[in-house]
Design an enzyme around this catalytic site. Structure first.
Site, PDB file in Angstrom:
ATOM      1  N   ALA A  23       0.699  -1.135   0.133  1.00  0.00           N
ATOM      2  CA  ALA A  23      -0.026  -0.099   0.013  1.00  0.00           C
ATOM      3  C   ALA A  23       0.933   1.238  -0.113  1.00  0.00           C
ATOM      4  O   ALA A  23       0.257   2.346   0.039  1.00  0.00           O
ATOM      5  CB  ALA A  23      -0.810   0.088   1.087  1.00  0.00           C
ATOM      6  N   GLY A  24       2.092   1.468   0.087  1.00  0.00           N
ATOM      7  CA  GLY A  24       3.158   2.174   0.096  1.00  0.00           C
ATOM      8  C   GLY A  24       3.388   2.991  -1.342  1.00  0.00           C
ATOM      9  O   GLY A  24       2.849   2.628  -2.216  1.00  0.00           O
ATOM     10  N   PHE A  25       4.243   3.836  -1.209  1.00  0.00           N
ATOM     11  CA  PHE A  25       4.824   4.460  -2.386  1.00  0.00           C
ATOM     12  C   PHE A  25       5.072   3.688  -3.589  1.00  0.00           C
ATOM     13  O   PHE A  25       4.507   3.544  -4.730  1.00  0.00           O
ATOM     14  CB  PHE A  25       5.653   5.713  -2.149  1.00  0.00           C
ATOM     15  N   GLY A  34       5.287   0.143  -3.747  1.00  0.00           N
ATOM     16  CA  GLY A  34       4.580  -0.822  -3.349  1.00  0.00           C
ATOM     17  C   GLY A  34       3.143  -0.786  -4.270  1.00  0.00           C
ATOM     18  O   GLY A  34       2.801  -1.640  -4.920  1.00  0.00           O
ATOM     19  N   ALA A  93       9.388  -1.733   4.560  1.00  0.00           N
ATOM     20  CA  ALA A  93      10.700  -1.017   5.298  1.00  0.00           C
ATOM     21  C   ALA A  93      10.516   0.213   5.659  1.00  0.00           C
ATOM     22  O   ALA A  93       9.544   0.717   5.379  1.00  0.00           O
ATOM     23  CB  ALA A  93      11.849  -1.415   4.283  1.00  0.00           C
ATOM     24  N   TYR A  95      20.118   3.443   8.277  1.00  0.00           N
ATOM     25  CA  TYR A  95      19.307   2.846   7.278  1.00  0.00           C
ATOM     26  C   TYR A  95      19.933   1.954   6.223  1.00  0.00           C
ATOM     27  O   TYR A  95      19.631   0.723   5.971  1.00  0.00           O
ATOM     28  CB  TYR A  95      18.547   3.753   6.374  1.00  0.00           C
TER      29      TYR A  95
END
Length: 358
Positions: free
Chosen positions: A9-11, A13, A76, A178
């Site tokens: 649901a991310g950018f 993804g 992540a 990171y």
């Protein structure tokens, strides 16, 4: 092929989900929908089932893996963050989450994985010294950065260096939390592949940008910082002298690379992780990117501040020819076209923004 997309649901993804669906695959989204990333709740994902859950939840992930052919692991915590206090959460989300996912895959017999990796594992990029040929400069000293001496020097003779392209065989040298977690993810996936005779690809993304990037958050990339400033009517603030070299790659090209890798992973050698740089092949400076974005947006023009962040590297750009040679992928969105689109595209709201407007 039924593909579980963690962080789907991310950018990045969500673009992968779209690309998978367009290629006739069946994407299944597993996403924690954390308020920091999704303050407005669940986004619309047309044609894909959305399961809400944390990748660190073994039982939940195991349930989601039923009937799955391959996993595209995007979940992540990203970006450089605010300070070292973020370290435990980075390690938990990125490394513990990956370990739990891999353990569940091992139990369920899912043996194909594409990992969202990152160019940050290289640290500084490739440099040539006129006397010592290829060299690897160490971390830049705070005193040099404060004095405006941003370019790394040859560690042997102090000469000026010429930056070049990094290939997948370059040694890794993560320079921040990171980066350390992204390298640990690769090691975990490599261990999983050897243990279960699995097949895996790590796509080492360069600086991804495009429609749907989150705005006004310390965990987004530099392109998002600049676009957020322009949306507020403010000048993008360019750190150092703006001459840092990066490879800015459009999110649709990254999504296409994931689909190609997922379709190819079944035919790769078992028991190992294959890394691929995933960049546009068009190095540009951060200052050039800010200028292109501001011009396409209609201003204001960027401001070069001389500020710096410890943990940032000076130059890192990719040689992505191996991905083209092995899997046939090629980026389609050029720098000017991509920045012009991004300058006018919408961004996702962030928890930071909603809190400031409350």
């Amino acid at each position: 092929m039924r593909v579980l997309v963690t962080g789907g649901a991310g950018f990045i993804g969500s673009h992968i989900v779209t690309a998978l669906r367009e290629r006739g695959h069946e994407p299944l989204v597993w996403d924690a929908l954390l308020p920091t990333a999704h303050p407005g709740g669940a986004p619309e994902l047309r044609g894909a089932e959305l399961l809400r859950g944390d990748v660190r939840d073994f039982d939940g992930v195991r349930t989601a893996l039923r009937g799955v052919d391959a996993v595209c692991h995007q979940a992540a915590m990203v970006g450089l963050g605010k300070d070292f206090a973020d370290a435990p959460e980075y390690v938990s989300c990125n490394d513990l989450g990956t370990a739990v996912l891999l353990a569940a895959m091992a139990e369920c017999g899912v043996g194909h994985l594409v990992l969202a990796a990152s160019m940050v594992v290289y640290g500084e990029g490739r440099y040539l010294c006129p006397r010592h040929e290829q060299v690897r400069p160490g971390p830049r000293a705070t005193a040099d950065l404060t004095a405006g001496r941003f370019e790394p020097r040859c560690p042997n003779c102090g000469a000026d260096l010429v930056p070049g392209l990094v290939d997948e065989d370059a040694p890794t040298d993560p320079r921040n939390v990171y980066a350390a977690t992204k390298l640990a993810q690769e090691h975990l996936v490599g261990s999983w592949a050897r243990a279960v005779d699995g097949r895996a690809v790590a796509l080492r993304y360069h600086n991804v940008y495009g429609p749907g990037m989150p705005r006004d958050t310390p965990y987004a990339g530099v392109a998002s910082f600049f676009r957020s400033a322009l949306a507020r009517g403010e000048a993008p603030r360019v750190f150092e002298d703006g001459a840092q070299r990066r490879d800015f790659i459009h999110v649709r090209d990254v999504a296409a690379a994931n689909v190609v890798a997922l379709e190819a992973v079944c035919g790769l050698e078992r028991g190992r992780l294959v890394p691929y740089n995933t960049g546009s092949g068009e190095p540009h400076t951060v200052g050039e990117m800010a200028g292109a974005l501001a011009a396409a947006h209609g201003g204001p023009a960027p401001v070069v501040t001389g500020e710096f962040r410890l943990g940032d590297v000076r130059h890192v750009t990719a040689d992505s020819r191996r991905l083209t040679k092995d899997l046939g992928w090629r980026p389609q969105v050029d720098f000017v076209t991509g920045m012009t689109e991004f300058a006018r595209a919408g961004q996702r709201a962030s928890a930071v923004e909603l809190a400031s407007n409350a």
